[in-house]
Write a protein that holds these residues in place. Structure first.
Motif, short mmCIF file in Angstrom:
data_model
loop_
_atom_site.label_atom_id
_atom_site.label_comp_id
_atom_site.label_asym_id
_atom_site.label_seq_id
_atom_site.Cartn_x
_atom_site.Cartn_y
_atom_site.Cartn_z
N GLU A 116 -1.91 7.29 5.08
CA GLU A 116 -1.81 6.22 6.07
C GLU A 116 -0.71 5.22 5.71
N LEU A 117 -0.35 5.16 4.44
CA LEU A 117 0.68 4.23 3.98
C LEU A 117 2.04 4.88 4.16
N LEU A 118 2.90 4.24 4.94
CA LEU A 118 4.20 4.80 5.28
C LEU A 118 5.16 4.70 4.10
N GLY A 119 5.88 5.80 3.82
CA GLY A 119 6.85 5.79 2.74
C GLY A 119 6.19 5.59 1.39
N ASN A 120 6.87 4.85 0.50
CA ASN A 120 6.32 4.45 -0.80
C ASN A 120 5.85 5.63 -1.65
N ALA A 121 6.71 6.64 -1.75
CA ALA A 121 6.37 7.82 -2.54
C ALA A 121 6.10 7.47 -4.00
N VAL A 122 6.90 6.56 -4.57
CA VAL A 122 6.73 6.19 -5.98
C VAL A 122 5.38 5.52 -6.20
N PHE A 123 5.03 4.59 -5.31
CA PHE A 123 3.73 3.91 -5.41
C PHE A 123 2.60 4.94 -5.37
N HIS A 163 -7.78 -1.86 -15.14
CA HIS A 163 -8.92 -2.52 -14.52
C HIS A 163 -8.50 -3.71 -13.67
N ALA A 164 -7.24 -4.08 -13.76
CA ALA A 164 -6.70 -5.11 -12.86
C ALA A 164 -5.30 -4.67 -12.47
N ILE A 165 -5.06 -4.54 -11.16
CA ILE A 165 -3.73 -4.19 -10.69
C ILE A 165 -3.28 -5.20 -9.65
N LEU A 166 -1.97 -5.36 -9.56
CA LEU A 166 -1.37 -6.25 -8.57
C LEU A 166 -0.44 -5.43 -7.69
N ILE A 167 -0.74 -5.37 -6.40
CA ILE A 167 0.10 -4.67 -5.43
C ILE A 167 1.00 -5.70 -4.76
N CYS A 168 2.30 -5.58 -4.99
CA CYS A 168 3.26 -6.57 -4.48
C CYS A 168 4.05 -6.00 -3.31
N GLY A 169 4.22 -6.82 -2.29
CA GLY A 169 5.03 -6.39 -1.16
C GLY A 169 5.13 -7.50 -0.14
N GLU A 170 6.29 -7.59 0.51
CA GLU A 170 6.47 -8.60 1.54
C GLU A 170 5.54 -8.33 2.72
N ASP A 171 5.34 -9.34 3.54
CA ASP A 171 4.52 -9.17 4.74
C ASP A 171 5.07 -8.02 5.58
N GLY A 172 4.16 -7.21 6.12
CA GLY A 172 4.56 -6.12 6.98
C GLY A 172 4.76 -4.79 6.28
N LEU A 173 4.75 -4.78 4.94
CA LEU A 173 4.96 -3.53 4.20
C LEU A 173 3.68 -2.73 4.04
N GLY A 174 2.54 -3.36 4.25
CA GLY A 174 1.27 -2.64 4.16
C GLY A 174 0.50 -2.89 2.88
N ILE A 180 -15.67 -2.10 -13.51
CA ILE A 180 -15.21 -3.10 -12.55
C ILE A 180 -13.70 -3.07 -12.47
N TYR A 181 -13.19 -3.00 -11.24
CA TYR A 181 -11.74 -2.96 -11.01
C TYR A 181 -11.35 -4.12 -10.09
N PHE A 182 -10.28 -4.82 -10.47
CA PHE A 182 -9.76 -5.91 -9.66
C PHE A 182 -8.45 -5.45 -9.03
N ILE A 183 -8.38 -5.51 -7.71
CA ILE A 183 -7.18 -5.13 -6.98
C ILE A 183 -6.65 -6.38 -6.29
N LEU A 184 -5.52 -6.88 -6.76
CA LEU A 184 -4.91 -8.09 -6.22
C LEU A 184 -3.71 -7.71 -5.37
N THR A 185 -3.43 -8.50 -4.36
CA THR A 185 -2.20 -8.33 -3.59
C THR A 185 -1.45 -9.66 -3.56
N TYR A 200 2.20 -2.86 -9.26
CA TYR A 200 2.63 -1.74 -8.43
C TYR A 200 3.33 -2.28 -7.19
N PRO A 201 4.67 -2.23 -7.15
CA PRO A 201 5.42 -2.78 -6.00
C PRO A 201 5.47 -1.80 -4.83
N LEU A 202 5.53 -2.38 -3.64
CA LEU A 202 5.74 -1.61 -2.41
C LEU A 202 7.19 -1.78 -1.97
#
Length: 297
Positions: A4-11, A26-37, A128-133, A151-153
């Motif tokens: 469902e996530l467009l592109g972002n093969a590396v991610f 156990h803690a990850i940060l998903i970074c991406g500008e608005d609109g990237l998903g 327990i896993y923390f998923i931050l954006t 993990y950047p988008l």
């Protein structure tokens, strides 16, 4: 898993490999500008982590294995929200399987909320896993960032984006949407399918054309129609920033003005200033009047 996530093969490759090896931090940060998903990506990772018997139901609210911490656009994430999520973890101590805390827009955490979350991250527990954006790493508390795997988008490619829009919105001008937003499928889809998004895009393009042609009266008349419509005004300002940036970065579409880089930069800055003022509850009419004047300079 992440189709469902467009592109972002590396991610996708990195997350999939970490999950398969049982080495997802156990803690990850998903970074991406608005609109990237980034919200979509976070939910997909959460679903993958909870992909145990009953995991899908947990993500959908059938169980209490997922706690969410989020705030509306322009608002902060408060310490009470973090404490509530921590309490939900206590209440599920005996539940089988992994548990996930999803923290959306971590760049909007108040200092107190960030510190409260940091204390929890220091001893998260094996299940327990923390998923931050966040829009980027710069707005995240450094000590919080140091506890996370990042993990950047990235933007989707033009071909992927145009094909995606042709599938979800066959009647939309995919070339125009890509010219304006680039590989940000969230914005493209919003302005292709949502009437409010369609209206914001049309008015934003008109505003950019008026500004480029020095037609101050026409610009002021267009903006005056937004008085008393704060949400519509904020949508226009957001889309306007992308219109003027796209006109320079991806020029050539017949509906976009031929802006100079200097004018595009000044216009985008004025739109962002006006938008932040409205987030701070500034007077709508005065803000739009200032914005029109700033573009006329």
């Amino acid at each position: 898993m992440f189709s469902e996530l467009l592109g972002n093969a590396v991610f996708k490759e990195n997350i999939t490999a970490a999950l398969a090896a049982g080495r997802l931090p156990h803690a990850i940060l998903i970074c991406g500008e608005d609109g990237l998903g980034r919200s979509l990506a976070a939910n997909l990772v959460a679903a993958a982590v909870l992909a145990t018997p009953g995991g899908k139901a947990a993500l959908q609210g059938g169980r209490h294995s997922l706690a969410r911490i989020a705030a509306q656009a322009g608002q902060t994430v408060k310490v009470e929200q973090v404490r509530s999520a921590k309490l939900s973890l206590v209440h599920t101590n005996l539940a089988p399987g992994p548990r996930v805390v999803l923290v959306e827009n971590a760049h909007n955490l108040t200092p107190a909320a960030a510190n409260a979350l940091l204390k929890t991250l220091e001893e998260p527990g094996d299940d327990i896993y923390f998923i931050l954006t966040a829009t980027g790493t710069g707005g995240v508390l450094p000590t919080l960032l140091s506890r996370c795997g990042v993990y950047p988008l990235a933007e989707a490619g033009e071909k992927e984006c145009v094909e995606y829009l042709a599938a979800v919105a066959p009647g939309a001008d995919a070339a125009l949407l890509y010219a304006v937003f680039g590989g940000r499928p969230g914005f493209c889809k919003y302005c292709a399918l949502n009437p409010a998004g369609q209206a914001a895009l049309q008015k934003a393009i008109s505003a950019a054309c008026f500004a480029n042609a020095g037609q101050g009266y026409e610009l002021a008349a267009l903006l005056s129609g937004l008085e008393g419509k704060k949400e519509d005004a904020m949508a226009l300002l957001t889309v306007f920033s992308h219109v003027v940036a796209g006109a320079v970065l991806r020029p050539g579409h017949k509906n976009l003005p031929g802006l100079t880089p200097a004018l595009a930069l000044a216009a985008s800055g004025a739109a962002n200033t006006a938008l932040q003022a409205l987030f701070g509850n500034a007077n709508l009419k005065l803000t739009l009047t200032w914005f029109a004047a700033a573009l006329a300079v």
